[in-house]
Design a protein around this motif. Sequence first.
Motif, short mmCIF file in Angstrom:
data_model
loop_
_atom_site.label_atom_id
_atom_site.label_comp_id
_atom_site.label_asym_id
_atom_site.label_seq_id
_atom_site.Cartn_x
_atom_site.Cartn_y
_atom_site.Cartn_z
N THR A 277 0.99 -1.63 0.30
CA THR A 277 0.14 0.28 -0.06
C THR A 277 0.77 1.09 -0.64
N VAL A 278 1.71 0.93 0.99
CA VAL A 278 2.49 2.37 0.55
C VAL A 278 4.70 2.05 0.33
N GLY A 279 4.76 3.36 -0.43
CA GLY A 279 6.61 2.52 -0.77
C GLY A 279 7.17 3.67 0.63
N ARG A 280 7.93 2.63 0.84
CA ARG A 280 8.43 3.78 2.13
C ARG A 280 10.14 2.66 1.83
N ARG A 281 10.91 4.18 2.43
CA ARG A 281 12.82 3.97 2.35
C ARG A 281 12.80 2.18 2.49
N GLY A 282 13.80 1.81 2.07
CA GLY A 282 14.26 0.76 2.17
C GLY A 282 14.02 -0.47 1.05
N ILE A 283 12.26 -0.55 1.13
CA ILE A 283 12.09 -1.33 0.86
C ILE A 283 11.45 -1.84 -0.70
N PRO A 284 11.42 -3.02 -0.96
CA PRO A 284 11.83 -2.75 -2.14
C PRO A 284 10.05 -1.83 -3.28
N PHE A 285 9.96 -1.15 -4.43
CA PHE A 285 9.17 -0.98 -4.58
C PHE A 285 8.43 -1.60 -6.46
N LEU A 286 8.06 -2.31 -6.13
CA LEU A 286 8.16 -3.48 -6.72
C LEU A 286 8.98 -3.72 -6.99
N ASP A 287 9.57 -4.09 -8.95
CA ASP A 287 10.91 -4.19 -9.35
C ASP A 287 10.97 -3.14 -9.24
N TRP A 288 11.30 -1.88 -9.15
CA TRP A 288 11.83 -0.15 -9.67
C TRP A 288 12.98 -0.47 -8.42
N GLY A 289 13.29 -1.66 -7.85
CA GLY A 289 15.07 -1.20 -6.72
C GLY A 289 13.68 -0.79 -5.03
N ALA B 284 3.51 -11.31 1.61
CA ALA B 284 4.65 -10.65 1.99
C ALA B 284 4.92 -10.20 0.94
N VAL B 285 6.08 -8.64 1.29
CA VAL B 285 6.73 -8.63 0.49
C VAL B 285 8.23 -9.23 0.67
N TYR B 286 9.09 -9.58 -0.10
CA TYR B 286 10.13 -10.37 -0.10
C TYR B 286 11.23 -8.77 -0.97
N ARG B 287 12.53 -9.34 -0.51
CA ARG B 287 13.86 -8.93 -1.00
C ARG B 287 14.56 -9.41 -2.70
N TYR B 288 14.97 -7.99 -3.28
CA TYR B 288 15.27 -8.19 -4.37
C TYR B 288 16.43 -9.48 -4.01
N THR B 289 17.15 -10.44 -4.57
CA THR B 289 18.18 -11.45 -5.01
C THR B 289 19.62 -9.97 -5.21
N ASN B 290 19.71 -9.56 -5.66
CA ASN B 290 19.87 -8.55 -5.94
C ASN B 290 19.57 -6.99 -6.02
N ASP B 291 19.77 -6.19 -5.24
CA ASP B 291 19.31 -4.74 -4.62
C ASP B 291 20.67 -4.67 -6.31
N SER B 292 21.08 -4.31 -6.76
CA SER B 292 21.04 -3.72 -8.16
C SER B 292 20.97 -4.00 -9.68
N ASN B 293 19.51 -4.91 -8.80
CA ASN B 293 18.88 -5.55 -10.62
C ASN B 293 18.01 -5.86 -9.60
N PRO B 294 17.27 -4.95 -9.83
CA PRO B 294 15.71 -5.49 -9.14
C PRO B 294 14.75 -5.99 -10.23
N MET B 295 14.96 -6.35 -11.25
CA MET B 295 14.37 -7.06 -12.60
C MET B 295 14.59 -8.37 -11.99
N GLY B 296 16.00 -8.67 -11.41
CA GLY B 296 16.22 -9.98 -11.50
C GLY B 296 15.42 -11.14 -10.08
N GLY B 297 14.75 -11.10 -9.72
CA GLY B 297 13.88 -11.68 -9.57
C GLY B 297 13.93 -11.64 -7.39
N PHE B 298 13.41 -11.89 -7.23
CA PHE B 298 13.03 -12.07 -5.38
C PHE B 298 13.39 -13.15 -4.60
N SER B 299 14.74 -13.02 -3.55
CA SER B 299 14.45 -13.36 -2.33
C SER B 299 13.52 -14.17 -2.08
#
Length: 598
Positions: A375-387, A475-490
């Motif tokens: 619902t809310v975009g907040r600092r440090g949490i994946p914003f969909l696959d935009w990083g 749940a929202v999951y962290r990226y597999t690689n923060d530098s490649n947010p379209m690379g999938g979620f962990s």
Amino acid sequence: MKRQFLTSKYIIVAAVVAGGLFFDACSKSFLEREPQGSLTSGTVSTKAGINELLIGAYAALDGQQQDVAAIGGGGPWEAAPSNWIYGSVAAGDAHKGSDATDQPPISLIATGQFDASNGFFNTKWKVLFDGISRVNVILSLLPDVTDMTDAEKTQVQAEGRFLRGHYYFELKKMFNKVPWVDETHIDDYKQPNNVDIWPNIEADFKYAYDNLPALQAQVGRANKWAAAAYLAKTYVYQKKWTDAKPVFDLIKEQGTTPKGTKYALTDRFEDNFDSETKNNSESVFAIQMSANNGTGQISSGNQGEMLNFPYNSPFGCCGFYQPTQDLVNSYRTDAAGLPYLDDYNTFPVKNDMKILSSAPFTPDAGNLDPRLDWTVGRRGIPFLDWGNHPGRSWVRDQDYAGPYAPKKNVYWQYNQDKYKDPNSWAPGSAINLVLIRYADVLLMAAETEAELGNLEAAQTYVNQVRTRAANPKTAVYRYTNDSNPMGGFSTTPAAKYVVANYPAGRFAAGGKDFALKAIRFERKLELAMEGQRYFDIVRWGIANAEMTKFYSYESKITTDLNGAKFIPNRNEYYPVPQRQIDLSLKSGERTLEQNQGY
């Protein structure tokens, strides 16, 4: 015909619409001219013509009418069918956002200082009555059509009355004093607004429920069960609990989507806000949005939300509709995974106010409901696959409107070529605007059962909604690689998500008052940023208490709420637009009355 029914917009109706309600006056001589290329009743009084008119009546659902300015209105956001201004910003779900100089009429609505001269109300009024006028034209022409069977005419009438019921429902919950203008008033549309129109709205939805099929050939059309849900919601707004209960029971037992599948909550909460998964089992009735569909329209996407993307971000515009800290705090859960119904602001969720995006920041480590992070975009949490949301750099003015961004209206990066609408100066998307989803129906059913004293049944409904929130798929999951947010979620959750159902017998032990408090809070969590809350707190009779508490808390965090105040016996309803009152003269007398307090 995949979704073509509602994406073939603006086809024919503009040539025949009678002008909404009062709109802006033109001279009699002008109105009596026969414009070149105009459509006569004979032209459209055919099966094909009526069907095109019906498409136009559906097209009005998006509130845009191709360009709101075409009927003397303003920006598309003024008439957004999501009611993000009138139902969420006004209720404390969100700040206006952007900065203090941008769209000041919204600031007046956010702070309770609105009056009848606010042009946003006039735009909303006109757009809704334009939809009503489109339906009335259809219903007035239908008896003269000779190439349709009685059954076909009945279905068109049922769909038309469903749409008219929707438009009037929107007007009634916003403005209260609303004139009833139907197909018998085509030549005399200046009707008084001193009679309660709830019975008329009920009658339209009841006719639609009795005559619409359970299965429609095209997904965007209303079916029997969408009409049932609206009918039940109409009863709820009037506190007709004994009328509402059997309708909710039928929806639960027999209700199906236009595709013929049984209504059910999706496993993933986010599926209700994703173009890839729209028209799912939870979608009771939705406005069909599209993008890149080859129609050549200025925009086919959800332009009512065009301001509501993070500022200085990949979306380009515009920094409005920033969730409040009060809303964010509501998602805090206790050790048992239950919400803090009364004192949630005692346990505020950590934010990055006044912290530069280049400075370190660690998100909140406490227990949270995962619906927060869809619902809310907040600092440090994946914003969909935009990083990961970078915080301050994506916010126009933190001091003014806080550190957060909206999320339910945002499209994904990986398929933006399909679902982003780039045809205007601000983003549009193909995310459907779901007017009623099954979670809403379940929570209204819970409210109905609680009001009737059936507390166990009420708790069962609420726990259905909470079970989905607790599903790991939500749940929202962290990226597999923060530098490649379209690379999938962990498989690592992005926060400490802890959600549980209310334990057996909790509602019964707490009594009706506790049950209603829990149901109302669940609606806040589940339906946040969906334009519902203002109308909820008004019909519950708690608007003054809730808004006073909100203003007291939130105004210490941001500067945009200075002077905010809820005025009882006034702010429960928005004012009838002064422009419409001025245009309502009939035999030298105004036919429209103003709401109390204005």
